[in-house]
Write a protein that holds these residues in place. Structure first.
Motif, PDB file in Angstrom:
ATOM      1  N   ALA A 145      14.408  24.622 -27.348  1.00 61.70           N
ATOM      2  CA  ALA A 145      15.597  24.747 -26.501  1.00 61.70           C
ATOM      3  C   ALA A 145      15.796  23.453 -25.699  1.00 61.70           C
ATOM      4  CB  ALA A 145      15.408  25.930 -25.560  1.00 61.70           C
ATOM      5  N   PRO A 146      16.994  23.237 -25.163  1.00 62.42           N
ATOM      6  CA  PRO A 146      17.196  22.078 -24.293  1.00 62.42           C
ATOM      7  C   PRO A 146      16.205  22.140 -23.129  1.00 62.42           C
ATOM      8  CG  PRO A 146      19.306  23.129 -24.787  1.00 62.42           C
ATOM      9  CD  PRO A 146      18.228  24.024 -25.324  1.00 62.42           C
ATOM     10  N   ASN A 147      15.740  20.977 -22.726  1.00 63.03           N
ATOM     11  CA  ASN A 147      14.836  20.868 -21.576  1.00 63.03           C
ATOM     12  C   ASN A 147      13.432  21.431 -21.825  1.00 63.03           C
ATOM     13  OD1 ASN A 147      15.148  19.465 -19.277  1.00 63.03           O
ATOM     14  ND2 ASN A 147      16.561  20.899 -18.320  1.00 63.03           N
ATOM     15  N   ALA A 148      13.121  21.750 -23.070  1.00 58.90           N
ATOM     16  CA  ALA A 148      11.803  22.338 -23.352  1.00 58.90           C
ATOM     17  C   ALA A 148      10.683  21.312 -23.200  1.00 58.90           C
ATOM     18  CB  ALA A 148      11.788  22.918 -24.759  1.00 58.90           C
ATOM     19  N   GLY A 149      11.059  20.038 -23.168  1.00 61.22           N
ATOM     20  CA  GLY A 149      10.033  18.995 -23.047  1.00 61.22           C
ATOM     21  C   GLY A 149       9.708  18.348 -24.385  1.00 61.22           C
ATOM     22  N   LYS A 150      10.679  18.378 -25.307  1.00 66.69           N
ATOM     23  CA  LYS A 150      10.454  17.825 -26.663  1.00 66.69           C
ATOM     24  C   LYS A 150      10.314  16.302 -26.630  1.00 66.69           C
ATOM     25  CE  LYS A 150      14.327  19.618 -28.102  1.00 66.69           C
ATOM     26  NZ  LYS A 150      14.681  20.266 -26.801  1.00 66.69           N
ATOM     27  N   SER A 151      11.244  15.662 -25.901  1.00 71.56           N
ATOM     28  CA  SER A 151      11.205  14.190 -25.866  1.00 71.56           C
ATOM     29  C   SER A 151       9.925  13.721 -25.188  1.00 71.56           C
ATOM     30  CB  SER A 151      12.424  13.639 -25.118  1.00 71.56           C
ATOM     31  OG  SER A 151      13.602  14.089 -25.747  1.00 71.56           O
ATOM     32  N   SER A 152       9.508  14.437 -24.147  1.00 72.09           N
ATOM     33  CA  SER A 152       8.265  14.061 -23.454  1.00 72.09           C
ATOM     34  C   SER A 152       7.077  14.193 -24.401  1.00 72.09           C
ATOM     35  CB  SER A 152       8.048  14.966 -22.233  1.00 72.09           C
ATOM     36  OG  SER A 152       9.182  14.931 -21.408  1.00 72.09           O
ATOM     37  N   PRO A 171      15.945  15.476 -16.602  1.00 76.03           N
ATOM     38  CA  PRO A 171      16.034  16.904 -16.272  1.00 76.03           C
ATOM     39  C   PRO A 171      17.351  17.519 -16.734  1.00 76.03           C
ATOM     40  CG  PRO A 171      16.096  15.535 -14.267  1.00 76.03           C
ATOM     41  CD  PRO A 171      15.988  14.600 -15.422  1.00 76.03           C
ATOM     42  N   ILE A 172      18.267  16.691 -17.244  1.00 80.92           N
ATOM     43  CA  ILE A 172      19.564  17.229 -17.677  1.00 80.92           C
ATOM     44  C   ILE A 172      19.412  17.855 -19.060  1.00 80.92           C
ATOM     45  CG2 ILE A 172      21.990  16.647 -18.207  1.00 80.92           C
ATOM     46  CD1 ILE A 172      21.445  14.100 -16.401  1.00 80.92           C
ATOM     47  N   ALA A 173      19.685  19.129 -19.175  1.00 80.13           N
ATOM     48  CA  ALA A 173      19.571  19.804 -20.468  1.00 80.13           C
ATOM     49  C   ALA A 173      20.570  19.197 -21.450  1.00 80.13           C
ATOM     50  CB  ALA A 173      19.830  21.294 -20.304  1.00 80.13           C
ATOM     51  N   GLY A 174      20.137  18.954 -22.665  1.00 74.95           N
ATOM     52  CA  GLY A 174      21.036  18.389 -23.678  1.00 74.95           C
ATOM     53  C   GLY A 174      21.036  16.876 -23.673  1.00 74.95           C
ATOM     54  N   THR A 175      19.938  16.252 -23.214  1.00 70.96           N
ATOM     55  CA  THR A 175      19.884  14.775 -23.180  1.00 70.96           C
ATOM     56  C   THR A 175      19.801  14.202 -24.598  1.00 70.96           C
ATOM     57  OG1 THR A 175      18.806  14.826 -21.036  1.00 70.96           O
ATOM     58  CG2 THR A 175      18.577  12.799 -22.312  1.00 70.96           C
TER      59      THR A 175
HETATM   60  N1  LIG Z   1       6.055  19.372 -14.995  1.00 69.91           N
HETATM   61  C1  LIG Z   1       6.341  18.969 -16.210  1.00 69.91           C
HETATM   62  N2  LIG Z   1       7.581  18.560 -16.496  1.00 69.91           N
HETATM   63  C2  LIG Z   1       7.847  18.146 -17.758  1.00 69.91           C
HETATM   64  C3  LIG Z   1       6.871  18.140 -18.776  1.00 69.91           C
HETATM   65  N3  LIG Z   1       7.434  17.701 -19.920  1.00 69.91           N
HETATM   66  C4  LIG Z   1       8.709  17.437 -19.625  1.00 69.91           C
HETATM   67  N4  LIG Z   1       8.977  17.699 -18.335  1.00 69.91           N
HETATM   68  C5  LIG Z   1      10.259  17.552 -17.641  1.00 69.91           C
HETATM   69  O1  LIG Z   1      11.200  18.430 -18.241  1.00 69.91           O
HETATM   70  C6  LIG Z   1      12.478  17.801 -18.297  1.00 69.91           C
HETATM   71  C7  LIG Z   1      12.997  17.796 -19.705  1.00 69.91           C
HETATM   72  O2  LIG Z   1      12.122  17.004 -20.486  1.00 69.91           O
HETATM   73  P1  LIG Z   1      12.546  16.366 -21.902  1.00 69.91           P
HETATM   74  O3  LIG Z   1      11.329  15.827 -22.496  1.00 69.91           O
HETATM   75  O4  LIG Z   1      13.711  15.456 -21.709  1.00 69.91           O
HETATM   76  O5  LIG Z   1      13.002  17.687 -22.625  1.00 69.91           O
HETATM   77  P2  LIG Z   1      13.804  17.847 -23.995  1.00 69.91           P
HETATM   78  O6  LIG Z   1      13.327  19.102 -24.635  1.00 69.91           O
HETATM   79  O7  LIG Z   1      13.703  16.626 -24.814  1.00 69.91           O
HETATM   80  O8  LIG Z   1      15.279  18.035 -23.483  1.00 69.91           O
HETATM   81  P3  LIG Z   1      16.703  17.921 -24.255  1.00 69.91           P
HETATM   82  O9  LIG Z   1      16.927  16.484 -24.523  1.00 69.91           O
HETATM   83  O10 LIG Z   1      17.641  18.511 -23.290  1.00 69.91           O
HETATM   84  O11 LIG Z   1      16.606  18.741 -25.512  1.00 69.91           O
HETATM   85  C8  LIG Z   1      12.293  16.413 -17.687  1.00 69.91           C
HETATM   86  O12 LIG Z   1      12.668  16.442 -16.341  1.00 69.91           O
HETATM   87  C9  LIG Z   1      10.799  16.167 -17.829  1.00 69.91           C
HETATM   88  O13 LIG Z   1      10.307  15.273 -16.853  1.00 69.91           O
HETATM   89  C10 LIG Z   1       5.564  18.588 -18.428  1.00 69.91           C
HETATM   90  O14 LIG Z   1       4.647  18.642 -19.233  1.00 69.91           O
HETATM   91  N5  LIG Z   1       5.352  18.999 -17.134  1.00 69.91           N
END
Ligand SMILES: Nc1nc2c(ncn2[C@@H]2O[C@H](COP(=O)(O)OP(=O)(O)OP(=O)(O)O)[C@@H](O)[C@H]2O)c(=O)[nH]1
Length: 439
Positions: free
Chosen positions: A222-229, A244-248
Motif C-alpha cells: 500500500a502507499p506509505n508502507a515503507g517500500k522505498s525505504s 511521508p506523502i502517500a503515493g510518492t
Molecule cells: N518509523 C519508521 N518509519 C518508516 C520506516 N520505513 C519508512 N518509514 C517512513 O514511512 C514513510 C513512507 O515511507 P516510504 O519508504 O516512502 O514508503 P512507500 O511505501 O515507498 O510509499 P509510497 O511511495 O507512497 O508508495 C516515510 O515518512 C518514511 O520515513 C521505518 O522502518 N520506521
C-alpha cells in the motif's frame, strides 16, 4: 580460402597492453611479413613489428603463434601483445589490412571455432556468457557450460536417440520381411527412458536461465508502507525518494543486487490503491505488471497497519513471496496464519534487514543456484528440448512404425538444433553396419 581476420581482444580504453588476435589461412605469412620468422608454437617471443611497406618499426610486441587445428578457432592463429596506446593499435591494424587481413565481425572467432568443430553451440554461447558474467555464480555456470557440460549431456542424448531411430528403421525392415522381432519394443522402451530424462532436465525451475538473466524481485504494498525505504536499505543507497506523502513513488525504480552470487534486479513500485490521478493509475498498473512478472515478490505493509487486501491478492499469483512487516519500531507486527513467512523490519533501526537479506539469498539460491547437474541456460534450449520430448512421446504411441521413426527423427533434429550438430546420416551408417549382419 577463408579470410584472415583480426580483432582487438583486449578491452576499450587505455591500458598497458592491447592484444590483437589473428586467425585464418594467411596468418603465418602475415606474421612473417610483420615480425620476421615464426616463433615456436604457443611460446611468447619478443619481436619488432615492422611496417610491411617502408620497414618502419611500429612496436615492440610479444608474439604468440598457434598453428591450427589445435587453436581456439581451429585455424592458424596468432596473438600480438602490443603496447596499449591507441596509435600503436591503429598502426598495426592498418598494417594488417595492407597485408590482406580484414577486421573480424562480432563473434567471428567463436563462429569459426564452432564451424571447425572445436566446440558445439552450447559451448559457443557459454563463451559469450563467460565474457558477460558479472557474478561468481554466473562465471561458474558459464565455465561449466564452456567446458562442455551441456554439450556432453545433449551429445549423449543424440547418440542414444540415433540408436533408437536405427532400431526403429530396422524394425520396419524386419516387419516388411515378416521376421518376428521385438526391436520396435526395445526402441519404445529406450525412448520412454530418454523422454523421462529430458522432462526431468526441463523441470529445473528455469534455474540456469534465471542465473544467466538475473532474478526479478518486486516490492509491492500500500502507499506509505515503507517500500522505498526498504529498497534503499537493501541497495545501500538512496535510490528511491522516501517521503511521508502517500503515493510518492509513481514509476518503477530498479536497483541491482547480488544475492549469494546470483544477480538480481529489485524494483520499488507505486503503492497499490484506487486513485483518480491518471499518472498514479499508470504507476499502479506498472506495479501490478512488475509483480506478475517477478520471480519473487516482497509484500510490504506497515507493522502498525497490517497487511492490506490488494497486496495479499497480488502475492497469491507469485512463484515465491516474502511478507515484510515494515516500521516494526513503531509497533509489534501482527500475528499471521502459520504458513506465511513474515519478517519484521525497520529502516530506522535496521532490525530484521539481515534476516530479509538472508531470506532473499536463500530464495536466490533456490531459484538460480548451481546444482550438481548442468542446467540449460537459454529459452532457445528449452524450446528445442520441449519439442524433442513431445516428439518422443508422440513417436512412442504412433500407430504406424514409419510414423514412430519420423517422430524419433524429429526429436533428433530438435536436440541437434541446440548443439548445432546434426550428423544423422553418419551415425546411422555406423549403426546399420552392426544391424545388417545377414541381410
Ligand atoms: N518509523 C519508521 N518509519 C518508516 C520506516 N520505513 C519508512 N518509514 C517512513 O514511512 C514513510 C513512507 O515511507 P516510504 O519508504 O516512502 O514508503 P512507500 O511505501 O515507498 O510509499 P509510497 O511511495 O507512497 O508508495 C516515510 O515518512 C518514511 O520515513 C521505518 O522502518 N520506521
Amino acid at each position: 580460402m577463408t579470410d584472415t581476420i583480426f580483432a582487438k581482444a583486449s578491452g576499450a580504453g587505455q591500458a598497458a597492453v592491447a592484444v590483437l588476435r589473428l586467425s585464418g589461412a594467411a596468418t603465418a605469412s602475415v606474421v612473417r611479413r610483420l615480425a620476421g620468422r615464426l616463433p615456436e608454437p604457443r611460446r611468447a617471443s619478443l619481436r619488432r613489428l615492422r611496417d610491411p611497406g617502408d620497414g618502419e618499426v611500429l612496436d615492440q610486441a610479444l608474439l604468440l603463434w598457434f598453428p591450427g587445428p589445435a587453436s581456439y578457432t581451429g585455424e592458424d592463429s596468432a596473438e600480438l601483445h602490443l603496447h596499449g596506446g591507441s596509435a600503436v593499435v591503429v598502426a598495426v591494424a592498418e598494417a594488417l589490412v595492407r597485408l590482406g587481413c580484414r577486421p573480424a565481425e562480432p563473434g567471428e572467432f567463436t563462429r569459426r571455432a564452432f564451424l571447425h568443430g572445436r566446440m558445439d553451440l552450447t559451448q559457443a554461447e557459454a563463451i559469450a556468457d563467460l565474457i558477460a558474467a558479472e557474478t561468481a555464480a554466473q562465471r561458474r555456470q558459464a565455465l561449466r557450460q564452456a567446458d562442455g557440460a551441456l554439450a556432453r549431456l545433449y551429445g549423449g542424448w543424440t547418440e542414444r536417440l540415433t540408436r533408437i531411430l536405427a532400431q526403429q528403421e530396422a524394425a520396419i525392415e524386419f516387419e516388411m520381411d515378416d521376421l518376428p522381432t521385438d526391436v520396435a519394443d526395445r526402441a519404445r522402451e529406450a525412448a520412454a527412458a530418454l523422454a523421462a530424462e529430458i522432462t526431468a532436465h526441463l523441470a529445473d525451475g528455469r534455474r540456469g536461465e534465471r542465473l544467466r538473466d538475473g532474478l526479478s524481485i518486486a516490492i509491492i504494498g500500500a502507499p506509505n508502507a515503507g517500500k522505498s525505504s526498504l529498497l534503499n536499505a537493501l541497495a545501500g543507497r538512496e535510490a528511491a525518494i522516501v517521503s511521508p506523502i502517500a503515493g510518492t513513488t509513481r514509476d518503477v525504480v530498479e536497483c541491482r543486487l547480488v544475492l549469494a552470487g546470483v544477480p538480481a534486479v529489485i524494483a520499488d513500485t507505486a503503492g497499490l490503491r484506487a486513485t483518480i490521478d491518471a499518472i498514479e493509475q499508470e504507476g499502479v498498473r506498472r506495479a501490478i505488471k512488475r509483480a506478475e512478472e517477478a520471480d519473487l515478490v516482497i509484500g510490504a505493509f506497515a507493522a502498525d497497519a497490517g497487511p492490506d487486501a490488494e497486496t495479499l491478492a497480488l502475492l497469491r499469483g507469485a512463484p515465491e513471496t516474502i511478507l515484510v512487516a515494515t516500521k516494526c519500531d513503531l509497533g509489534a507486527p501482527p500475528v499471521l496464519e502459520r504458513s506465511a513467512t513474515m519478517i519484521a523490519t525497520s529502516a530506522i533501526t535496521g532490525e530484521g534487514l539481515p534476516a530479509l537479506r538472508a531470506a532473499l539469498e536463500a530464495a536466490a539460491l533456490r531459484q538460480a543456484g548451481l546444482g550438481d547437474a548442468p542446467f540449460l541456460t537459454r529459452a532457445r534450449h528449452r524450446a528445442a528440448l520441449e519439442e524433442a520430448a513431445q516428439q518422443l512421446d508422440q513417436a512412442r504411441s504412433a500407430p504406424l512404425p514409419e510414423l514412430a521413426a519420423e517422430g524419433y527423427r524429429a526429436a533428433l533434429l530438435a536436440i541437434g538444433r541446440v548443439t548445432g550438430r546434426v550428423d544423422v546420416e553418419r551415425i546411422l551408417d555406423s549403426i546399420f553396419r552392426d544391424f545388417c549382419i545377414g541381410k
